[in-house]
Design an enzyme around this catalytic site. Structure first.
Site, PDB file in Angstrom:
ATOM      1  CG  ASN A  53      -0.888  43.515  21.790  1.00  0.00           C
ATOM      2  OD1 ASN A  53       0.320  43.643  21.600  1.00  0.00           O
ATOM      3  ND2 ASN A  53      -1.415  43.331  23.000  1.00  0.00           N
ATOM      4  CD  GLU A  54       0.929  40.143  24.512  1.00  0.00           C
ATOM      5  OE1 GLU A  54       0.420  39.937  25.616  1.00  0.00           O
ATOM      6  OE2 GLU A  54       2.144  40.362  24.356  1.00  0.00           O
TER       7      GLU A  54
HETATM    8  O1  AHR Z   1       4.122  45.878  27.568  1.00  0.00           O
HETATM    9  C1  AHR Z   1       3.115  45.628  28.486  1.00  0.00           C
HETATM   10  C2  AHR Z   1       2.081  44.642  27.968  1.00  0.00           C
HETATM   11  O2  AHR Z   1       2.677  43.418  27.734  1.00  0.00           O
HETATM   12  C3  AHR Z   1       1.452  44.980  26.652  1.00  0.00           C
HETATM   13  O3  AHR Z   1       0.374  45.815  26.785  1.00  0.00           O
HETATM   14  C4  AHR Z   1       0.997  43.666  26.138  1.00  0.00           C
HETATM   15  O4  AHR Z   1       1.013  43.618  24.733  1.00  0.00           O
HETATM   16  C5  AHR Z   1       1.943  42.685  26.784  1.00  0.00           C
HETATM   17  O5  AHR Z   1       1.259  41.694  27.427  1.00  0.00           O
END
Ligand code: AHR
Length: 869
Positions: free
Chosen positions: A595-596
Site C-alpha cells: 500500500n503506497e
Molecule cells: O485513505 C486514507 C489513507 O491514505 C490510507 O490509509 C493510506 O493508504 C493513504 O495514505
C-alpha cells in the site's frame, strides 16, 4: 489581473525554455551549494544555491526541496539534518544525511542530475548511538566510499566513527576514527542573509539551469494546483455563457474496463467497529489497551465503555483463564447484593428501534455461588427499561449463552445492563448485541443502512481492509488475515494505527461475504512484507521489513488466503471457509500487494518474492503492485520501474490533490504507455483547504473521472478514499459517507461516485467537443465522456460543467442515430454555490434533439437507450 499577468509570465518562461537553454552568455559552469535549513524542525529537505564567485549565493526556488527525507513517523520525523553531497566517479551525486539525534542511521540517496532522486536507504551504521553530521568521500584506489560521522553520547562526549562501503548496502565494521574533530568538510555560506552549512561543488551550468527550471515549473504547477472556484468571479468576469457542440461517433469506439468504479473500505474514522460492523457493544472483549491510542487516553483500557450499576458489586479484568489465548482479557464481576451489575455504553450509546429484535450473546462462567441467571436489559440514561431477556443456569465452565431482546421504543442512546440474579463471582466475556436486521440478515453482520449506502454506489469491486491499516504500524501491526477468521472469540484483536481498536469481528470472511452480497469483486490488500513507512513502532531502520527468514511463512499465508477464498472443502483453508457457512468458493481474482509503500531495497526484495510466488502458484490471480503515495516522485518512479521489470499486471496509484490539480491533469493517463501495467487508481480525492466534501471537490472528481473513463483501456479500476467516517470519530477528511448511530449522510462526492457507478459502460465512444470559447481555462472546465453499456445497449453521456456560467450543449449523434429515441433519462447534480455540501442528484427526461443546458457548476448524465423499439 495581477494573477493573470503572473501566470502569463510563468507560462512564457516555460514556453521560452529551449531559447533560454541556448543563450550564449551563460557560464559553462558555476558553484553549487547544497544545504538543509533547520526550519520546521529540519523537515524542509535539500536546497540548492548557485554562485559564480563562491561568495554571492543565489538560492534556487528557496522554498523548493529537491529531496525530502522519508524516515520515520509522520509529523514527528521525516527530518533531513546536515546533508552532505558528493559527485562520485560513478557519475552519480550521492547525498547522505542524518535523520535525527537518536538513531545510528545513515540516510543515503543518489541522483544523476540533482533533480530526480532514486530510492532512499537508511542503513544502521552504528548500534545504540547516533549518527550526526555524516560525511562521505570516494577513495579511488580502494574503490570504495569512506564514511565519517559524529556520535554524541548521553554525557555529551563526542566521538568520530568511520566505516566504508562500496554500495551503501554492506559496510565495513564501524571503528572509532583517528581523525580529529576538524574532519568536517562542510562550509558556511550566506544564503538569503542566513548562514547555512553545506557542501560546495563546481558543476555545469546546464545542471544548475535544470535545477532552476525545475523550481520554476514547480512554482507554476503550484499556482495551477491552487486554482479554485473562489477566484472564478474574477477569472471568468468576461464570460457570459458558452455554447458546446458535441459530436459523438458511435461507430468509433474502444473497449474500456467494465470494473472502473469500486469502493475502498478501510477501518479508519470508526468505519468498522462502531460503524459498518453492526456490533452494538463497545469493548465487548475487554481487549482495549492503552497502546491502542499510544497512551493518549488513560481511560482507554480493558474497562473502557464498561461501568458498574447499583450498589454491592465490584468488577476487575483478569487474564488467568481466558476463553481463548487470542482474547486474554475478561471481566470478573463480584456481586455482593443482587441488583448490581455491569453496564456498557456502546459506541456513543446504543441505537434501538421499537419492535425490532436484538441478538444478545455472552460467554459466562460462575466462579463461585450456585448456577446463576443473568438479566440483560436495554436501559435509558435514567434507568428506563426498553427491553430485556433472561440467561439461565450459567455453569462453572466457559459457555456461550444467547437471548433475543425486543426493543420497546426508538432510542438513540440506550445502554446494555447485565445483572446477575444471585450473589457470587462470575466471569464474563465477548458480550455482544447485534440487531437481527443486519445487511442481508447475516449473522455477525453489517449495519444495514451503511452497507446499503455502499451497495448503492454499485461498486464493481471492494478493496479492503486498508490503506495504512493493511500494512500496519510496525511489523507487529501488519494486518494478518488468519487473525480475522474463525470463531469470534478466537480472533486476534489489535491496535488500529488510526488510534483505536480493531476487534476484527469484521474480518476476511465478512469482507468476502459483503462483496458477494453486493455483487462486487473482492480486492484484498496484503502488506508487501513491510509495514507503513510512517510507522511509529519498529525502532530504527525505516520499514525494517519482515526478516527474510520469516518471509516463506508470510508468503505461505498469502497462498493460504487464496486457498481460503477459492479452495474446495477438501482443502485445509477451504474447509475453514465452508465451516464458517460458505461452502462455495468466493472466487477471488485480485490481490493487492503493498500500500503506497516507500520503495526501498527492503520493499523490492519482499515484493518480488511474493509476486513471483503468486504468479507461479496462482497464475489466475491478478496481482496489483504499488507505486507510492502520490502521482510523481521517487516512489512513483521506482514503483513503476519494479512493476515494469517484473511485468506486474496492474499497479495501485494514490493521489489526494486539490481541485486545481484534477482540472489541470486530465491528460495524466492519455500519456500512459499502453504496453505496461494497467492502473488501479486505488485512492484519490479532491482536497480543498479545510477539507470539505462539497460541490467543488465533487465536480473536480467528476471532471477527472471523465478523463479516467476516456482512459478506461489503461485504468482498470478506481476508488475514492476514504469511504466512511463516523461523526466525532474522524481522523481524516473529506470522506464519502458520514454517519452517526442513526443516520447515514452521503456527501456530494458520494453522488458523483454513485452516478458513475450506476452509469458505467464497457466501450468508450469517440467524441469531439467544440466550444464557443476555446480559452484553456474554459476548455479544461468542461468535461465530456461517452460510453456504451452493452448489457443495456445504452449510450451514456457524462457532462461536467465547472464554469460559473451555463453551457448550452448541442449533441450530434452519428452512427447510431437511426437506432435512437430522442428522449433520454437525465440526472443532474448541481447547486447554487460550489461550496454547497447538501446536494443530491435530480432526474428527469430530456429530448436530446433540443439544446441541453448545463447549469453553472453541474454534473449531468444523459442516458439513451439504443435498442430498436
Ligand atoms: O485513505 C486514507 C489513507 O491514505 C490510507 O490509509 C493510506 O493508504 C493513504 O495514505
Amino acid at each position: 489581473m495581477l494573477f493573470i499577468l503572473l501566470l502569463v509570465e510563468i507560462v512564457s518562461i516555460g514556453v521560452a525554455y529551449p531559447r533560454i537553454c541556448n543563450t550564449m552568455n551563460q557560464p559553462d559552469s558555476a558553484y553549487i551549494f547544497s544545504y538543509a535549513t533547520s526550519k520546521n524542525n529540519n523537515r524542509n529537505g535539500l536546497h540548492f544555491a548557485w554562485s559564480l564567485d563562491r561568495k554571492n549565493w543565489h538560492p534556487i526556488g528557496p522554498e523548493y526541496s529537491y529531496l525530502r527525507c522519508d524516515y520515520g513517523r509522520w509529523g514527528a520525523e521525516k527530518r533531513m539534518i546536515s546533508p552532505f553531497l558528493i559527485l562520485a566517479p560513478d557519475g552519480l551525486w550521492h547525498c547522505v544525511w542524518s535523520v535525527n539525534e537518536r538513531d545510528g542511521v545513515l540516510a543515503h540517496a543518489t541522483s544523476s542530475d540533482l533533480v530526480h532522486w532514486r530510492r532512499q536507504s537508511y542503513p544502521i551504521v552504528i548500534k545504540d548511538k547516533n549518527c550526526l553530521e555524516p560525511e562521505i568521500s570516494y577513495d579511488d584506489q580502494a574503490k570504495l566510499f569512506k564514511i565519517n560521522w559524529l556520535s554524541v553520547s548521553a554525557d555529551k562526549d563526542t566521538l568520530i566513527y568511520s566505516s566504508a562501503t562500496k554500495d551503501f548496502k554492506s559496510f565495513a565494521p564501524t571503528t572509532p576514527s583517528l581523525l580529529t574533530r576538524n574532519f568536517n568538510k562542510r562550509v558556511c555560506a550566506i544564503v538569503s542573509g542566513m548562514p547555512e552549512e553545506g557542501t560546495i561543488h563546481k558543476t555545469s551550468w546546464e545542471t544548475i539551469d535544470c535545477l532552476i527550471k525545475k523550481s520554476k515549473l514547480a512554482a507554476y504547477e503550484n499556482i495551477l494546483k491552487g486554482e479554485n472556484t473562489k477566484e472564478d468571479p474574477e477569472r471568468f468576469a468576461a464570460l457570459k455563457g458558452v455554447n458546446a457542440s458535441i459530436t459523438i461517433d458511435a461507430t468509433k469506439s474502444k473497449p474500456i474496463s467494465d470494473m472502473l468504479i469500486g469502493a475502498f473500505f478501510e477501518d479508519i474514522n470508526y468505519a468498522a467497529d462502531g460503524g459498518l460492523y453492526a456490533e452494538l457493544i463497545q469493548n465487548r472483549d475487554f481487549e482495549y489497551a492503552l497502546s491502542d491510542k499510544e497512551g493518549q487516553d488513560p481511560r482507554w483500557n480493558s474497562y473502557y465503555a464498561w461501568s458498574l450499576i447499583g450498589n454491592g458489586a465490584s468488577f476487575v479484568v483478569d487474564t488467568i483463564n481466558p476463553i481463548h489465548p487470542n482474547n486474554p482479557h475478561y471481566a470478573i464481576l463480584d456481586i455482593q447484593k443482587v441488583g448490581a451489575g455491569l453496564v456498557n455504553t456502546g459506541f456513543d450509546g446504543i441505537a434501538i428501534k421499537s419492535g425490532e429484535g436484538y441478538n444478545f450473546s455472552i460467554f459466562a462462567r460462575m466462579l463461585s455461588g450456585k448456577k446463576g441467571s443473568l438479566r440483560v436489559r436495554l436501559i435509558g440514561k435514567k434507568g428506563e427499561h426498553y427491553g430485556e431477556a433472561l440467561i439461565k443456569s450459567v455453569s462453572s465452565t466457559w459457555k456461550k449463552y444467547k437471548a433475543t431482546i425486543i426493543a420497546k421504543e426508538d432510542i438513540s442512546d440506550a445502554r446494555l445492563e447485565i445483572i446477575p440474579l444471585s450473589v457470587g463471582r462470575i466471569a464474563l466475556d465477548m458480550i455482544s448485541l447485534f440487531p437481527k436486521k443486519t445487511f442481508h440478515n447475516r449473522q455477525n453482520g453489517l449495519r444495514a443502512d451503511l452497507a446499503q449506502a455502499i451497495a448503492d454506489i454499485h461498486p464493481r469491486f471492494v478493496r479492503f481492509p486498508g490503506g495504512c491499516v493493511a500494512h500496519g504500524d510496525g511489523i507487529g501491526n501488519i494486518y494478518r488475515w488468519k487473525n480475522t477468521v474463525g470463531a469470534l472469540e478466537s480472533r486476534k484483536p489489535q491496535r488500529n494505527l488510526w488510534g483505536y481498536h480493531q476487534t476484527v469481528g469484521l474480518g476476511y470472511f465478512e469482507y468476502f461475504q459483503f462483496c458477494e452480497d453486493i455483487g462486487a469483486t473482492a480486492l484484498p490488500v496484503i502488506a508487501a512484507g513491510v509495514p507503513c513507512q510512517n510507522s511509529a513502532t519498529g525502532g530504527a531502520g525505516q520499514q525494517g521489513g519482515i526478516p527474510m527468514c520469516d518471509m516463506d511463512s508470510y508468503v505461505q499465508d498469502i497462498l493460504d488466503l487464496i486457498e481460503y477464498a477459492n479452495g474446495d472443502k477438501s482443502t485445509k483453508w477451504g474447509k475453514l471457509r465452508a465451516q464458517s457457512g460458505h461452502p462455495k468458493p468466493f472466487n477471488l481474482k485480485y490481490i493487492g500487494i503493498g500500500n503506497e509503500d516507500l520503495i526501498t531495497d527492503i520493499f523490492e526484495e519482499r515484493f518480488t518474492l511474493i509476486f513471483n510466488t503468486i504468479k507461479e502458484k496462482h497464475p489466475e490471480i491478478t496481482v496489483i503492485g504499488t507505486v507510492g503515495p502520490t502521482y510523481e516522485g521517487t516512489d512513483y518512479d521506482e514503483g513503476w520501474a519494479i512493476a515494469t521489470k517484473l511485468k506486474v499486471p496492474m499497479v495501485d496509484e494514490h493521489y489526494y490533490q486539490s481541485p486545481g490539480w484534477f482540472i489541470h491533469n486530465q491528460d495524466y493517463y492519455d500519456k500512459y504507455d499502453r504496453s505496461k501495467s494497467k492502473v488501479y487508481l486505488g485512492e484519490y480525492a479532491a482536497h480543498l483547504p479545510g477539507r470539505p466534501n462539497n460541490l467543488e471537490t465533487a465536480l473536480a472528481e467528476a471532471l477527472y473521472l471523465t478523463a479516467v473513463e476516456r482512459n478506461g483501456d489503461v485504468v482498470s479500476m478506481a476508488s475514492y478514499a476514504p469511504l466512511l467516517a463516523k461523526e466525532k470519530h474522524t481522523q481524516w477528511n473529506p470522506d464519502l459517507i458520514y454517519f452517526n448511530n442513526t443516520e447515514v449522510k452521503p456527501t456530494v462526492g458520494y453522488y458523483v461516485q454513485q452516478m458513475y457507478g450506476c452509469n458505467a459502460g464497457n466501450e468508450y465512444l469517440s467524441n469531439q467537443v467544440v466550444l464557443s470559447n476555446n480559452d484553456e481555462s474554459v476548455r479544461l472546465r468542461v468535461g465530456v465522456s461517452v460510453v456504451r453499456d452493452e448489457k443495456s445497449s445504452d449510450i451514456i453521456i457524462k457532462l461536467v460543467n465547472m464554469l460559473p456560467v451555463k453551457v448550452s450543449t448541442q449533441l450530434n449523434l452519428e452512427g447510431s442515430a437511426s437506432l435512437m429515441q430522442s428522449m433520454a433519462k437525465r440526472t443532474v447534480l448541481t447547486a447554487e454555490s460550489p461550496s454547497d455540501k447538501l446536494v443530491t442528484p435530480v432526474s428527469d427526461s430530456c429530448d436530446i434533439n433540443n439544446k441541453i443546458q448545463l447549469s453553472p457548476y453541474s454534473f449531468t448524465i444523459i442516458r439513451l437507450n439504443t435498442k430498436k423499439q
